[in-house]
Design a protein around this motif. Structure first.
Motif, PDB file in Angstrom:
ATOM      1  N   ALA A 134       0.808  -1.218   0.000  1.00 21.42           N
ATOM      2  CA  ALA A 134       0.000   0.000   0.000  1.00 21.42           C
ATOM      3  C   ALA A 134       0.836   1.260   0.000  1.00 21.42           C
ATOM      4  CB  ALA A 134      -0.927  -0.006   1.212  1.00 21.42           C
ATOM      5  N   GLU A 135       2.120   1.159   0.330  1.00 16.01           N
ATOM      6  CA  GLU A 135       2.981   2.329   0.372  1.00 16.01           C
ATOM      7  C   GLU A 135       3.523   2.702  -1.004  1.00 16.01           C
ATOM      8  OE1 GLU A 135       6.011   1.576   3.222  1.00 16.01           O
ATOM      9  OE2 GLU A 135       4.628   1.560   4.929  1.00 16.01           O
ATOM     10  N   LYS A 136       3.247   1.870  -1.992  1.00 16.52           N
ATOM     11  CA  LYS A 136       3.709   2.164  -3.351  1.00 16.52           C
ATOM     12  C   LYS A 136       2.522   2.088  -4.315  1.00 16.52           C
ATOM     13  CE  LYS A 136       7.267   1.108  -6.745  1.00 16.52           C
ATOM     14  NZ  LYS A 136       8.369   0.237  -7.154  1.00 16.52           N
ATOM     15  N   PRO A 137       1.721   3.159  -4.389  1.00 10.86           N
ATOM     16  CA  PRO A 137       0.508   3.112  -5.213  1.00 10.86           C
ATOM     17  C   PRO A 137       0.764   3.139  -6.712  1.00 10.86           C
ATOM     18  CG  PRO A 137       0.804   5.307  -4.303  1.00 10.86           C
ATOM     19  CD  PRO A 137       1.881   4.447  -3.696  1.00 10.86           C
ATOM     20  N   VAL A 138       1.936   3.644  -7.134  1.00 10.01           N
ATOM     21  CA  VAL A 138       2.259   3.732  -8.567  1.00 10.01           C
ATOM     22  C   VAL A 138       3.311   2.678  -8.895  1.00 10.01           C
ATOM     23  CG1 VAL A 138       3.123   5.195 -10.414  1.00 10.01           C
ATOM     24  CG2 VAL A 138       1.766   6.200  -8.565  1.00 10.01           C
ATOM     25  N   PHE A 139       3.043   1.855  -9.896  1.00 12.59           N
ATOM     26  CA  PHE A 139       3.972   0.794 -10.253  1.00 12.59           C
ATOM     27  C   PHE A 139       3.853   0.502 -11.741  1.00 12.59           C
ATOM     28  CE2 PHE A 139       0.067  -0.772  -8.370  1.00 12.59           C
ATOM     29  CZ  PHE A 139      -0.434  -1.625  -9.335  1.00 12.59           C
ATOM     30  N   ALA A 140       4.865  -0.149 -12.276  1.00  6.41           N
ATOM     31  CA  ALA A 140       4.928  -0.399 -13.719  1.00  6.41           C
ATOM     32  C   ALA A 140       4.137  -1.644 -14.101  1.00  6.41           C
ATOM     33  CB  ALA A 140       6.382  -0.554 -14.158  1.00  6.41           C
ATOM     34  N   THR A 141       3.235  -1.486 -15.041  1.00  4.59           N
ATOM     35  CA  THR A 141       2.484  -2.591 -15.632  1.00  4.59           C
ATOM     36  C   THR A 141       2.361  -2.314 -17.130  1.00  4.59           C
ATOM     37  OG1 THR A 141       0.284  -1.578 -15.470  1.00  4.59           O
ATOM     38  CG2 THR A 141       1.089  -2.764 -13.521  1.00  4.59           C
ATOM     39  N   PRO A 142       1.972  -3.304 -17.933  1.00  8.29           N
ATOM     40  CA  PRO A 142       1.731  -3.021 -19.354  1.00  8.29           C
ATOM     41  C   PRO A 142       0.737  -1.874 -19.561  1.00  8.29           C
ATOM     42  CG  PRO A 142       1.812  -5.374 -18.990  1.00  8.29           C
ATOM     43  CD  PRO A 142       1.878  -4.750 -17.628  1.00  8.29           C
TER      44      PRO A 142
END
Length: 357
Positions: A216-224
């Motif tokens: 929950a502390e990393k709401p932005v992450f890399a996805t396609p």
């Protein structure tokens, strides 16, 4: 890898495999539904939306797609709204229950809806009916949901529903996603970057704690899906001081820094218009990463009118980048890979499996 009670452990399938499996099951068996569980942003929706076109291509008959996000609907939207007519209770069905044959019903977020909704879907799959309504011929279901540990608000899918479909544990694979990016005309520098840094396409450990539960502390992450947004950001040509926070807002600060640094190496890429206008004289890049991005850029810029000039330039590149240009062109504009250019035919000799793969 976290999963719910539908999991089959570590046996996973990718985008291209699932496309082939779905078409085979729907055209060669009486199975009418598949269920796909996988991480958010990994391409589950794009996969479901591609099946109707593949069925159309395979059978020669037109298939229609009905896309429904069940998290935005009530159970009566699936089972029908009751009304009384001539003293009898009837049900009015939504328009995704077609009366015409040849349909793919894409049902997303099925584990976010009430259990009554899953029960109604289970009846449609198992019995081919919703009350008095009977599914038309060749109507198939594609169900998708996130893993419970992904922090997307998903609960467990009901066991009897899973038992009425063929379940797949989906995980995005880099080669499938790069091929899809070529077909979709994504920014060529971004495709070249992701080809070099495939581990960044899907940041599994970035948005989870060691790939097991949502962070929950990393709401932005890399996805396609988030890289698709990055492609759009790059295409509008923002000033660097605006582009950087926009990219970071899509995929996070780490991937953003890597991409910005990679873009700096692209400054030596020749002008595309010059390559087409002066194909035998325009400069050639020396760095392989720049050649990769250039071959993709040329494939996106190729038209029927300039194709011969593009071929003149591409033939000056090393063989592997000639193959890349033809492969990207065949995915992006297959109508240009025809038999009207003898030189193009010569380029593709012995490479058919690579180009069409």
């Amino acid at each position: 890898m976290a999963s719910n009670n539908a999991s089959v452990g570590n046996i996973t399938v990718g985008f291209g495999d699932l496309q082939r499996i779905a078409v085979s099951l729907f055209t060669k068996t009486n199975i009418r539904a598949i269920g796909v569980e996988g991480p958010p942003g990994g391409g589950k929706t794009a996969l479901g939306m591609s099946i109707a076109d593949l069925l159309t291509e395979t059978t020669g008959e037109k298939y229609n797609t009905f896309q429904i996000n069940l998290s935005q609907h009530e159970p009566t939207d699936v089972s029908g709204v009751p009304y009384v007519e001539k003293g009898r209770m009837r049900k009015a069905l939504t328009d995704w229950w077609s009366t015409e044959p040849n349909n793919v019903i894409v049902l997303e977020e099925i584990t976010k809806g009430p259990k009554l909704m899953q029960n109604a879907i289970g009846e449609a799959i198992h019995e081919g009916t919703i009350g008095s309504y009977r599914l038309p011929a060749n109507t198939y279901f594609y169900l998708s949901w996130n893993r419970k540990g992904d922090g997307a608000g998903d609960e467990k899918v009901l066991s009897h529903l899973v038992n009425r479909l063929v379940y797949f544990n989906y995980f995005p694979r880099s080669e499938d996603l790069l091929n899809h990016a070529m077909s979709d005309g994504r920014n060529p520098v971004l495709i070249a970057f992701l080809n070099n840094f495939k581990h960044m396409i899907f940041d599994e450990k970035g948005f989870t704690n060691n790939g097991t539960r949502y962070n929950a502390e990393k709401p932005v992450f890399a996805t396609p899906r988030s890289w698709e947004k990055v492609s759009q950001v790059l295409n509008i040509g923002l000033p660097l001081d605006l582009e950087i926070p926009s990219i970071a807002g899509c995929v996070g600060e780490g991937p953003c820094r890597e991409l910005v640094a990679y873009k700096e190496t692209m400054k030596d890429m020749p002008d595309i218009d010059d390559c087409i206008a002066r194909p035998t004289e325009a400069p050639l890049p020396t760095e392989p990463s720049v050649k990769y991005a250039l071959a993709l850029s040329l494939s996106f810029a190729t038209t029927k009118e300039n194709r011969e000039n593009v071929i003149d330039y591409v033939l000056r590149l090393p063989k592997e980048f000639q193959v890349l240009w033809v492969k990207a062109l065949s995915r992006r504009s297959p109508q240009l890979v025809d038999h009207t250019s003898k030189r193009l035919i010569e380029m593709t000799k012995g490479l058919k499996s690579v180009v069409m793969g």
